[in-house]
Motif scaffolding. Sequence first.
Motif, PDB file in Angstrom:
ATOM      1  N   VAL A  67       0.835  -1.203   0.000  1.00  0.00           N
ATOM      2  CA  VAL A  67       0.000   0.000   0.000  1.00  0.00           C
ATOM      3  C   VAL A  67       0.875   1.260   0.000  1.00  0.00           C
ATOM      4  CG1 VAL A  67      -1.713   1.321   1.296  1.00  0.00           C
ATOM      5  CG2 VAL A  67      -1.915  -1.176   1.158  1.00  0.00           C
ATOM      6  N   ALA A  68       1.894   1.257   0.866  1.00  0.00           N
ATOM      7  CA  ALA A  68       2.805   2.403   0.944  1.00  0.00           C
ATOM      8  C   ALA A  68       3.572   2.573  -0.358  1.00  0.00           C
ATOM      9  CB  ALA A  68       3.772   2.206   2.116  1.00  0.00           C
ATOM     10  N   ALA A  69       4.023   1.449  -0.942  1.00  0.00           N
ATOM     11  CA  ALA A  69       4.784   1.514  -2.189  1.00  0.00           C
ATOM     12  C   ALA A  69       3.953   2.148  -3.300  1.00  0.00           C
ATOM     13  CB  ALA A  69       5.234   0.117  -2.592  1.00  0.00           C
ATOM     14  N   ALA A  70       2.671   1.806  -3.351  1.00  0.00           N
ATOM     15  CA  ALA A  70       1.791   2.373  -4.384  1.00  0.00           C
ATOM     16  C   ALA A  70       1.643   3.883  -4.208  1.00  0.00           C
ATOM     17  CB  ALA A  70       0.426   1.688  -4.322  1.00  0.00           C
ATOM     18  N   LYS A  71       1.554   4.341  -2.954  1.00  0.00           N
ATOM     19  CA  LYS A  71       1.430   5.776  -2.689  1.00  0.00           C
ATOM     20  C   LYS A  71       2.710   6.534  -3.028  1.00  0.00           C
ATOM     21  CE  LYS A  71      -1.943   5.296   1.088  1.00  0.00           C
ATOM     22  NZ  LYS A  71      -2.158   5.474   2.553  1.00  0.00           N
ATOM     23  N   LEU A  72       3.831   5.889  -2.840  1.00  0.00           N
ATOM     24  CA  LEU A  72       5.131   6.540  -3.035  1.00  0.00           C
ATOM     25  C   LEU A  72       5.647   6.409  -4.465  1.00  0.00           C
ATOM     26  CD1 LEU A  72       6.629   5.200   0.290  1.00  0.00           C
ATOM     27  CD2 LEU A  72       6.287   7.623  -0.223  1.00  0.00           C
TER      28      LEU A  72
ATOM     29  N   VAL B 223      10.903   8.093  -9.456  1.00  0.00           N
ATOM     30  CA  VAL B 223      10.954   7.453  -8.143  1.00  0.00           C
ATOM     31  C   VAL B 223      10.085   6.188  -8.129  1.00  0.00           C
ATOM     32  CG1 VAL B 223      10.414   7.689  -5.684  1.00  0.00           C
ATOM     33  CG2 VAL B 223      11.384   9.630  -6.940  1.00  0.00           C
ATOM     34  N   ALA B 224      10.694   5.084  -7.753  1.00  0.00           N
ATOM     35  CA  ALA B 224       9.960   3.827  -7.599  1.00  0.00           C
ATOM     36  C   ALA B 224       9.507   3.698  -6.151  1.00  0.00           C
ATOM     37  CB  ALA B 224      10.846   2.651  -7.980  1.00  0.00           C
ATOM     38  N   GLY B 225       8.330   3.130  -5.966  1.00  0.00           N
ATOM     39  CA  GLY B 225       7.841   2.966  -4.594  1.00  0.00           C
ATOM     40  C   GLY B 225       8.604   1.906  -3.830  1.00  0.00           C
ATOM     41  N   PHE B 226       9.179   0.961  -4.573  1.00  0.00           N
ATOM     42  CA  PHE B 226       9.847  -0.178  -3.932  1.00  0.00           C
ATOM     43  C   PHE B 226      10.896  -0.733  -4.894  1.00  0.00           C
ATOM     44  CE2 PHE B 226      10.233  -4.734  -3.077  1.00  0.00           C
ATOM     45  CZ  PHE B 226      10.315  -4.799  -1.692  1.00  0.00           C
ATOM     46  N   VAL B 227      11.993  -1.229  -4.328  1.00  0.00           N
ATOM     47  CA  VAL B 227      12.989  -1.912  -5.151  1.00  0.00           C
ATOM     48  C   VAL B 227      13.505  -3.118  -4.381  1.00  0.00           C
ATOM     49  CG1 VAL B 227      14.989  -0.550  -4.343  1.00  0.00           C
ATOM     50  CG2 VAL B 227      15.051  -1.646  -6.599  1.00  0.00           C
TER      51      VAL B 227
ATOM     52  N   LYS C 210       6.533  -5.611  -9.780  1.00  0.00           N
ATOM     53  CA  LYS C 210       5.935  -5.331 -11.097  1.00  0.00           C
ATOM     54  C   LYS C 210       5.208  -3.992 -11.110  1.00  0.00           C
ATOM     55  CE  LYS C 210       2.919  -7.444 -14.610  1.00  0.00           C
ATOM     56  NZ  LYS C 210       2.006  -6.308 -14.817  1.00  0.00           N
ATOM     57  N   ASP C 211       4.451  -3.712 -10.037  1.00  0.00           N
ATOM     58  CA  ASP C 211       3.618  -2.514 -10.023  1.00  0.00           C
ATOM     59  C   ASP C 211       4.337  -1.274  -9.511  1.00  0.00           C
ATOM     60  OD1 ASP C 211       1.697  -4.267 -10.881  1.00  0.00           O
ATOM     61  OD2 ASP C 211       0.576  -4.314  -8.999  1.00  0.00           O
ATOM     62  N   THR C 212       5.316  -1.460  -8.615  1.00  0.00           N
ATOM     63  CA  THR C 212       5.947  -0.280  -8.007  1.00  0.00           C
ATOM     64  C   THR C 212       7.473  -0.308  -8.073  1.00  0.00           C
ATOM     65  OG1 THR C 212       5.924  -1.313  -5.796  1.00  0.00           O
ATOM     66  CG2 THR C 212       4.013   0.011  -6.419  1.00  0.00           C
ATOM     67  N   GLY C 213       8.029  -1.202  -8.876  1.00  0.00           N
ATOM     68  CA  GLY C 213       9.482  -1.274  -9.012  1.00  0.00           C
ATOM     69  C   GLY C 213      10.000  -0.414 -10.151  1.00  0.00           C
TER      70      GLY C 213
ATOM     71  N   ALA D 124      11.780   4.520  -2.882  1.00  0.00           N
ATOM     72  CA  ALA D 124      11.335   4.899  -1.542  1.00  0.00           C
ATOM     73  C   ALA D 124      11.636   3.821  -0.501  1.00  0.00           C
ATOM     74  CB  ALA D 124       9.836   5.193  -1.550  1.00  0.00           C
ATOM     75  N   MET D 125      11.624   2.546  -0.925  1.00  0.00           N
ATOM     76  CA  MET D 125      11.885   1.428  -0.009  1.00  0.00           C
ATOM     77  C   MET D 125      12.755   0.391  -0.691  1.00  0.00           C
ATOM     78  SD  MET D 125       8.222   0.650   1.885  1.00  0.00           S
ATOM     79  CE  MET D 125       7.202   0.845   0.429  1.00  0.00           C
ATOM     80  N   TRP D 126      13.559  -0.289   0.126  1.00  0.00           N
ATOM     81  CA  TRP D 126      14.425  -1.348  -0.386  1.00  0.00           C
ATOM     82  C   TRP D 126      14.528  -2.446   0.669  1.00  0.00           C
ATOM     83  CZ3 TRP D 126      20.419  -0.927  -0.037  1.00  0.00           C
ATOM     84  CH2 TRP D 126      21.015  -2.095  -0.534  1.00  0.00           C
ATOM     85  N   LEU D 127      14.073  -3.640   0.348  1.00  0.00           N
ATOM     86  CA  LEU D 127      14.132  -4.776   1.260  1.00  0.00           C
ATOM     87  C   LEU D 127      15.385  -5.591   0.967  1.00  0.00           C
ATOM     88  CD1 LEU D 127      12.701  -6.473   3.474  1.00  0.00           C
ATOM     89  CD2 LEU D 127      11.592  -7.752   1.604  1.00  0.00           C
ATOM     90  N   ASP D 128      16.315  -5.618   1.945  1.00  0.00           N
ATOM     91  CA  ASP D 128      17.563  -6.363   1.742  1.00  0.00           C
ATOM     92  C   ASP D 128      18.314  -6.442   3.070  1.00  0.00           C
ATOM     93  OD1 ASP D 128      19.946  -7.543   0.448  1.00  0.00           O
ATOM     94  OD2 ASP D 128      19.105  -6.710  -1.401  1.00  0.00           O
TER      95      ASP D 128
END
Length: 449
Positions: free
Chosen positions: A195-200, A207-211, A260-263, A285-289
Amino acid sequence: MTEILKPTRRGLLRGAAALGATGAIASPLVLREARAQAAFNWKRFSGQSIDVLLVKNPRSDLFQAAEKEFTELTGIKVSSEQVPEQQQRQKAVIEFASGKPSFDVSAISLHVQKRMAAKGKWFADLSPMIKDASLTSPDFNFEDFGAGAVAYARQADGALDTLPYFVDYWMLYYNKELFDAKGVAYPKSMDEMAVAAAKLHDPAKGVAGFVSRGLKNANVPVWACLVLGQGIETTSAEGKLLTDTPEAIWAAELYKKLNKDTGPVGSVGFNWNECQTTFMQGRAAMWLDGIGFATPLEDPSKSRIVGKVGYGVTPPGPKAHHAGMFGDGIGISRGSAKKEAAWLYIQFITNKAQQLAMLKAGAGAPARSSAYLDTATIEASKFGKQYFDCLLNSAKIARAALPQIVPVTEFRDVFGVALTNAIGGADVAAELKKATEAFAPVLAKSEQG
């Protein structure tokens, strides 16, 4: 391990033992020889040279920076090479299989190569050297290594063929400035991440919401960490694959949605380094690692987001709250003719000062417990309290993300393709079912061998 004592000295020590058994007084010569064998001397192998194979990452940078000090202390020259992660693993497999690796020391990913190393007898058991007072510095303090990290490195037969030096907890890096600009709060669950990734997500501004990792093989740990949110791993304790269960499908659907949607464009080819570059340029905006990749984020010469980075514990999933755990070890090639010099190197680059330097640099979680007791260093660190809170809180909920099986590389290859196909739009359930059916016989064969 090459022979350390000359036959004549062994004879003297045997003679001393015999005299002691009969109550006789040992000669001054025997006592001097015995004391000489027990004395530790950093210069003992001065003049030797060792070759070291490292993985390209911030921890290896610290190892190489310490080489000059090590050579000054020991007189041992070090020739080290950093190789990108995937290529380093391939190089290790090929060279160890040859029986004559070109290196004396190698770092490995325990979560990928631990059981492979045991089966191939890659490394020498370090336990005898740790116990040898003539080879191990009195201030090495093996007991300082965390019990969990040591257990992670120890093989099923009890051999400690690598020394753990780094435990990597997966967490969520986030750009505080981007979050604040759009009034987005830190996600309280894995579903809220999407949800946050879509907003960002703001492609118009680059700017990607998530990577996260999209490259096949490298991408599997991302999915595996999401699977932990369902309270399971990708395999059961009995070794049964849980990779096409509803829980695993849920995690893969979330992975697909996020990437796919926010990367960013082209993320299907991203490994951790491309993700890191994208994030520290302010383009995600976010990176999971892993928390071990923080170092350059606070470096003004490399990062555009210094002071803007948030360090968050991986949000909980629907059924459980875990931080994926990975780790690295370093060992001595079984075929090395310079095992003693190699052991001096390993104990130096894993000593208390070097482990503390890792923590100070933001290069990850050290395996030594003492590093976390240095409050002055932590308070003075450029990473701030949130980073250390994230590290310590992640440790409390850590759980191995990847299965501890021999064909873990094949596991990552097979399921990595499924995840890559999913990002491209393929049906998640169908891809996981196909991958599970393809990998099942590989796992079964490995367990029989």
